[in-house]
Each structure stands twice: as structure tokens, then as C-alpha cells.
Design an enzyme around this catalytic site. Structure first.
Site, PDB file in Angstrom:
ATOM      1  N   GLY A 159       0.954  -1.152  -0.184  1.00 34.37           N
ATOM      2  CA  GLY A 159       0.089   0.016   0.030  1.00 34.37           C
ATOM      3  C   GLY A 159       0.796   1.374   0.143  1.00 34.37           C
ATOM      4  O   GLY A 159       1.997   1.107  -0.377  1.00 34.37           O
ATOM      5  N   ARG A 160       0.478   2.369   0.582  1.00 32.25           N
ATOM      6  CA  ARG A 160       1.218   3.401   0.537  1.00 32.25           C
ATOM      7  C   ARG A 160       2.511   3.590   1.462  1.00 32.25           C
ATOM      8  O   ARG A 160       3.512   3.736   0.832  1.00 32.25           O
ATOM      9  CB  ARG A 160       0.330   4.711   1.124  1.00 32.25           C
ATOM     10  CG  ARG A 160      -0.932   5.121   0.199  1.00 32.25           C
ATOM     11  CD  ARG A 160      -1.705   6.223   0.709  1.00 32.25           C
ATOM     12  NE  ARG A 160      -2.424   5.986   2.062  1.00 32.25           N
ATOM     13  CZ  ARG A 160      -3.073   6.804   2.847  1.00 32.25           C
ATOM     14  NH1 ARG A 160      -3.100   8.094   2.505  1.00 32.25           N
ATOM     15  NH2 ARG A 160      -3.548   6.496   4.008  1.00 32.25           N
ATOM     16  N   ARG A 181      -2.442  -9.022  -0.954  1.00 35.81           N
ATOM     17  CA  ARG A 181      -3.539  -9.235  -1.668  1.00 35.81           C
ATOM     18  C   ARG A 181      -3.501  -8.843  -3.175  1.00 35.81           C
ATOM     19  O   ARG A 181      -2.397  -8.365  -3.484  1.00 35.81           O
ATOM     20  CB  ARG A 181      -4.682  -8.302  -0.998  1.00 35.81           C
ATOM     21  CG  ARG A 181      -5.142  -8.911   0.346  1.00 35.81           C
ATOM     22  CD  ARG A 181      -6.427  -8.162   0.681  1.00 35.81           C
ATOM     23  NE  ARG A 181      -6.216  -6.433   0.765  1.00 35.81           N
ATOM     24  CZ  ARG A 181      -7.303  -5.961   0.914  1.00 35.81           C
ATOM     25  NH1 ARG A 181      -8.523  -6.504   1.440  1.00 35.81           N
ATOM     26  NH2 ARG A 181      -7.021  -4.623   1.044  1.00 35.81           N
ATOM     27  N   THR A 240       6.190  -2.569  11.789  1.00 33.90           N
ATOM     28  CA  THR A 240       5.920  -1.452  12.415  1.00 33.90           C
ATOM     29  C   THR A 240       4.420  -1.107  12.011  1.00 33.90           C
ATOM     30  O   THR A 240       3.938   0.213  12.061  1.00 33.90           O
ATOM     31  CB  THR A 240       6.694   0.087  11.555  1.00 33.90           C
ATOM     32  OG1 THR A 240       6.585  -0.148  10.169  1.00 33.90           O
ATOM     33  CG2 THR A 240       8.174  -0.121  11.993  1.00 33.90           C
ATOM     34  N   ARG A 242       1.106  -3.420  13.070  1.00 38.75           N
ATOM     35  CA  ARG A 242       0.517  -3.833  14.305  1.00 38.75           C
ATOM     36  C   ARG A 242       0.738  -5.312  14.789  1.00 38.75           C
ATOM     37  O   ARG A 242       0.972  -6.079  13.893  1.00 38.75           O
ATOM     38  CB  ARG A 242      -1.210  -3.971  14.071  1.00 38.75           C
ATOM     39  CG  ARG A 242      -1.863  -2.491  13.837  1.00 38.75           C
ATOM     40  CD  ARG A 242      -1.981  -1.691  14.871  1.00 38.75           C
ATOM     41  NE  ARG A 242      -2.537  -0.615  14.759  1.00 38.75           N
ATOM     42  CZ  ARG A 242      -2.216   0.564  14.422  1.00 38.75           C
ATOM     43  NH1 ARG A 242      -0.980   0.555  14.097  1.00 38.75           N
ATOM     44  NH2 ARG A 242      -2.930   1.749  14.351  1.00 38.75           N
ATOM     45  N   GLU A 271      -0.533  -2.088  24.547  1.00 33.55           N
ATOM     46  CA  GLU A 271       0.147  -0.912  24.693  1.00 33.55           C
ATOM     47  C   GLU A 271      -0.758   0.270  25.656  1.00 33.55           C
ATOM     48  O   GLU A 271      -1.478  -0.027  25.640  1.00 33.55           O
ATOM     49  CB  GLU A 271       0.396  -0.231  23.455  1.00 33.55           C
ATOM     50  CG  GLU A 271       1.218  -1.150  22.254  1.00 33.55           C
ATOM     51  CD  GLU A 271       1.386  -0.451  21.008  1.00 33.55           C
ATOM     52  OE1 GLU A 271       0.902   0.706  20.969  1.00 33.55           O
ATOM     53  OE2 GLU A 271       2.021  -1.070  20.045  1.00 33.55           O
ATOM     54  N   HIS A 291       6.439   2.030  19.922  1.00 36.62           N
ATOM     55  CA  HIS A 291       5.293   2.617  19.140  1.00 36.62           C
ATOM     56  C   HIS A 291       5.556   3.857  18.734  1.00 36.62           C
ATOM     57  O   HIS A 291       4.798   4.696  18.945  1.00 36.62           O
ATOM     58  CB  HIS A 291       3.913   2.491  19.466  1.00 36.62           C
ATOM     59  CG  HIS A 291       2.887   2.351  18.368  1.00 36.62           C
ATOM     60  ND1 HIS A 291       1.874   1.585  18.451  1.00 36.62           N
ATOM     61  CD2 HIS A 291       3.131   2.599  16.990  1.00 36.62           C
ATOM     62  CE1 HIS A 291       1.139   1.767  17.343  1.00 36.62           C
ATOM     63  NE2 HIS A 291       1.754   2.359  16.617  1.00 36.62           N
TER      64      HIS A 291
END
Length: 336
Positions: A159-160, A181, A240, A242, A271, A291
């Protein structure tokens, strides 16, 4: 529209670094009564007592869950404001309680997360934290790291963020290998990157494998022990995105078994993680950061700025970025 902006009691949650007051965008809340909480609380009763008088809650990303149990204890709440996706907010419950949920969904990628991803890759591959600590203890050149040029960078999820990580990998002279995907595969091919023959091949062939998937019902626990066992003993897994993308306990077990040889992670199942005896934190082949991928001043100005703009718009009687529009008629009737 109201004749003049209403004065609101605003509670800002989970400002761990006590940084919100120092942001330029904080001036947008001038004239409102603002309370800032610097700790993290998940207990509903504690949150209810703290927030019982609040008209507005400001959330940062997904740190606090807002559902029926909490909303039913907040009789004065009128608005929830944040930036980004809101899977942690029960929109139906908000509507039932007359609470407007606003959040800007913008096209701006989290550039700081991409930068941190590469910081982790470089630090882990060249043993930078270990070597820095050793030097301070009087030891010179304790390890031999691995360079990036000519090695294979696997991208799981194009993705981005995944596409930006890939571009930097090319600049380092790495060979790209993409899986995900069908949309990810199509975008990777269009960009001229090699697509793995299979998911198994991605894990087997990657020297550095960076995960860039959005967490949802389909991706929760998507990466399991069998996937990790395919990785090289010299490989690095980077997460980085989840922690829940990897099945509970699978990464710790894999690192102990030596496949992959290393991991660099910025995300955890629970967290904030403040237990120094957490199994992952105790592993010498795990580089862990708290995080901080999106925790960067410009990013905060952008995210909080959007949240504060939504509060200003609501105070003026013209809410923006509303995710439960059915509630608007009833909530704003009092301003008519």
C-alpha cells in the site's frame, strides 16, 4: 449555525509525552476549557470518573476504546474528535447516546513510520544499538553486521507505506519481492517490482521482510509459526504496522528457534508496554521501540490539528468529518 462559538470542556487523552501544549495547533483550542491526561487508562470506571464532565474527547489514533460501556457513563459528552481510522469507536453506540464522532481520513501517508522502518532496518542489520552500548563500556567492534545492497527486501502489503519502503530499498540497491492481496500484487507489478511466486516464497527468500498490512478481521493473526519458520537464520523481520498481525507468542518462539535470526518491532499486543520482563523485550535478537513510528512533531501537528479543527467547527455549529451523520439532527437541534 450558532451566533457565537460555544465554550467546551475538552479532555485530551493519552498525551504520553506531555507534548500537546507545546504544539502550534494547540492555540486552536483557545477559549475552551482543556484538560490533558498524560497516562494511559483502560479501566472504564476510572475513565468515566475522569471524563464525566467532558463535552469533547480528543483521541490519538487507537489508544482508547470508546464503546457502550464508556459512553453510557458520560452524560455530557457531545463530540469525539481525532485523526485517522476509528475501529476503536463504536459508532452505533455514539449515535444512540447523541455523540458525534469526527475524524479526518486524509491521503497523507505516515512518512515518519516509513523513516522509522528504515531506522530499525539499519540499526538491526548493522547491530547499531549493541555496538553503541559496547563502545560506552570500553569494547571496540564487537560484531560483524550485514549490508543491504544486493539482498532481498520482502514487502508484505504494497500500500502507501509499503510502496515508500520499497522505493528506499531500491535506493539501497536491494532486490524487491512483494506479496499481499491482489491489489498489492497489481500495484507492485505496475511499479516494476518483482512479485513473489507465493506467500511461502516471500518468507523463504527475504533477507529483510517488512510487514505493512492494515489490521482487520482478515489480517489478525495472519502470520503464524509456519510462516516464520520458513525464514532464513540470517533474516530480519520488521513490523511497524500492528503486533496483532502475528499470532500471539509466535514471534518470540520463532526468534528463540533462530528463524528469523532477528526482529525489529515498534508495535505490541498490549500498549503501552511497561513490563521490562516481557518475553520479547528480553530477547537479544529483538530490537524494540515503543510505537514511535508516527510519534513525530510534524505528524502530531497534522493529526492534532485536524482534531482541533473539528472541535472548532463543532463549536461553531457546523461539524465536519462526521462518521455517524444520523446523529446530527438531534444533537444540533438545540442550536436551532
Amino acid at each position: 449555525m450558532t451566533d457565537s462559538p460555544r465554550r467546551l470542556r475538552v479532555s485530551i487523552l493519552d498525551d504520553y509525552q506531555d507534548v500537546v501544549r507545546t504544539l502550534d495547533c494547540f492555540s486552536k483550542l483557545h477559549g475552551h476549557d482543556v484538560t490533558i491526561w498524560n497516562d494511559s487508562v483502560s479501566d472504564v470506571e476510572v475513565l468515566a470518573k475522569r471524563l464525566v464532565d467532558a463535552d469533547v474527547l480528543v483521541l490519538l489514533r487507537e489508544r482508547t476504546k470508546v464503546d457502550e460501556a464508556l459512553l453510557s457513563r458520560l452524560p455530557n459528552l457531545k463530540l469525539i474528535s481525532q485523526n485517522g481510522h476509528i475501529p476503536h469507536i463504536d459508532l452505533d453506540a455514539c449515535t444512540r447516546h447523541g455523540v458525534i464522532a469526527t475524524s479526518a481520513l486524509t491521503a497523507r501517508p505516515s512518512y515518519p513510520t516509513v523513516e522509522l522502518t528504515w531506522g530499525l532496518i539499519l540499526a538491526a542489520m548493522r547491530n547499531i544499538p549493541l555496538e553503541s552500548a559496547a563502545l560506552r563500556e570500553g569494547r571496540w567492534q564487537s560484531t560483524v553486521g550485514l549490508g543491504l545492497r544486493g539482498r532481498t527486501l520482502g514487502i508484505f502489503g504494497f500500500g502507501r507505506l509499503g510502496s515508500m519502503v520499497a522505493q528506499i530499498g531500491v535506493a539501497f540497491g536491494m532486490e524487491l519481492l512483494v506479496w499481499g492481496r491482489q491489489g498489492s500484487l497489481d500495484r507492485a507489478r505496475a511499479a516494476g517490482y518483482r512479485v513473489a511466486e507465493s506467500r511461502q516464497a516471500l518468507f523463504e527468500q527475504s533477507d529483510v521482510l517488512s510487514v505493512h498490512l492494515r489490521l482487520n478481521a482478515a489480517t489478525t493473526g495472519l502470520i503464524g509459526p509456519d510462516d516464520l519458520a520458513l525464514m532464513k537464520p540470517t533474516a530480519l523481520l520488521v513490523n511497524t504496522s500492528r503486533a496483532e498481525l502475528i499470532r500471539p507468542g509466535a514471534l518470540v518462539a520463532a526468534l528463540r528457534a533462530g528463524r528469523p535470526g532477528k526482529a525489529a518491532v515498534d508495535v505490541f499486543e498490549h500498549e503501552p508496554l511497561t513490563d521490562p520482563n516481557d518475553p520479547l523485550l528480553r530477547l537479544p535478537n529483538a530490537l524494540c521501540t515503543p510505537h514511535i513510528g508516527f510519534v513525530e512533531r510534524d505528524n502530531y501537528e497534522f493529526a492534532y490539528g485536524n482534531a482541533f479543527d473539528q472541535i472548532v467547527a463543532f463549536a461553531e455549529g457546523d461539524p465536519i468529518n462526521v462518521h455517524n451523520p444520523d446523529v446530527l439532527r438531534d444533537v444540533l437541534r438545540e442550536d436551532a
